[in-house]
Design an enzyme around this catalytic site. Sequence first.
Site, PDB file in Angstrom:
ATOM      1  N   LYS A  54       3.256  -4.631  10.962  1.00  0.00           N
ATOM      2  CA  LYS A  54       2.035  -5.195  11.575  1.00  0.00           C
ATOM      3  C   LYS A  54       2.301  -6.606  12.078  1.00  0.00           C
ATOM      4  CE  LYS A  54      -1.036  -2.320   8.841  1.00  0.00           C
ATOM      5  NZ  LYS A  54      -1.683  -2.139   7.546  1.00  0.00           N
ATOM      6  N   GLN A  98      -4.515  -5.207   2.832  1.00  0.00           N
ATOM      7  CA  GLN A  98      -3.690  -3.999   2.727  1.00  0.00           C
ATOM      8  C   GLN A  98      -4.084  -3.189   1.489  1.00  0.00           C
ATOM      9  OE1 GLN A  98      -1.266  -2.945   5.022  1.00  0.00           O
ATOM     10  NE2 GLN A  98      -1.250  -1.093   3.760  1.00  0.00           N
ATOM     11  N   ASP A 121     -10.208  -3.368  10.168  1.00  0.00           N
ATOM     12  CA  ASP A 121      -9.983  -2.032   9.610  1.00  0.00           C
ATOM     13  C   ASP A 121     -11.227  -1.149   9.766  1.00  0.00           C
ATOM     14  OD1 ASP A 121      -7.550  -1.229   8.668  1.00  0.00           O
ATOM     15  OD2 ASP A 121      -7.757  -2.158   6.693  1.00  0.00           O
TER      16      ASP A 121
END
Length: 305
Positions: A54, A98, A121
């Site tokens: 990422k 995460q 997200d």
Amino acid sequence: MAATIIDGKGFAATVREKVAAHVARLKDENGITPGLAVVLVGEDPASQVYVRAKGKQTTEVGMNSYEHKLDVDTSEADLLAVIDKLNNDPSVHGILVQLPLPKHLNEDLIINSVSPAKDVDGFHISNVGLLGTGQKSMVPCTPLGCLMMLRDHHGSLSGLNAVVIGRSNIVGKPMAQLLLGDSCTVTIAHSRTKDLADVVRRADIVVAAVGRAEMVPGDWIKQGATVIDVGINRIEAPEKGLKEDGSVKTRLVGDVDFASCSERAGAITPVPGGVGPMTIACLLANTVTACCRANGLAEPEGLTA
Ligand code: NDP
């Protein structure tokens, strides 16, 4: 006739190019550089690989990448303090925590502590509600990537029968909402679904997000259907020989049996090289979208639902 292979890797490269072009415009015309902060708690090896990928792709498209690596026994209060700081930092437009988090941390509490506007997200309860009611939201990256590939392949999805196998909050449920938003007739299947084979045989679009290697055989697939395989499963591959430590080498497969499904499908995503690359590309897309919204600027075309 063999199916068209939907090239997620190539599609993701196109998405990244669009993101990079928009980032360049934001810098030139508005003096703004979008920034994505990734918070990693602990040292889960798979998470470390994702976070590295990422970070690399974030800087490659010209955005700022901020990594916050916290000790595995970081307290909830300390993690919340880090997120609060990022929520209030105007140079950060997207925040990703995460997952999975270590067991002592309350995942729902942490997810819902991220500012909804920076929740790239799309897991915050506000974004889930906005998506569910057809309002502008941050859309979860994996289902967004699947939707982009489906729209690209079909043009309009209106009236098509779609079956989503899996009802997780991160893939199955938001995928179903997005397909409903595009006027598909949507069925969500799960581990208690009766006659799954019959349910899948009615589908013009099958999205498999289960986490069981090659579970969907070709004879479940309606002739000409589009198959999107979200699953990532590592299985032993004795044909590749042994590793240095003497164990059998492995390979990645999806939730559908690619060989038999591609005999009947009209189009299918491979694993690897299908949905996987689209997920990070959509994270970058969401970050640039969040940056534009935060600054009251026009959003890039075609990078959100
Ligand atoms: P979850 O484990 O959270 O959900 C799995 C879903 O599959 C559940 O709803 C479960 O039903 C359902 N299921 C399990 N067994 C069966 C069965 N026999 N028949 C029908 N349904 C079944 O998984 P995720 O949604 O997080 O992930 C799914 C897969 O996608 C995994 O392989 C994961 O690695 C992959 N993935 C890939 C991503 C990418 O970037 N390509 C991103 C995210 C995930 P129930 O609710 O009844 O238990």
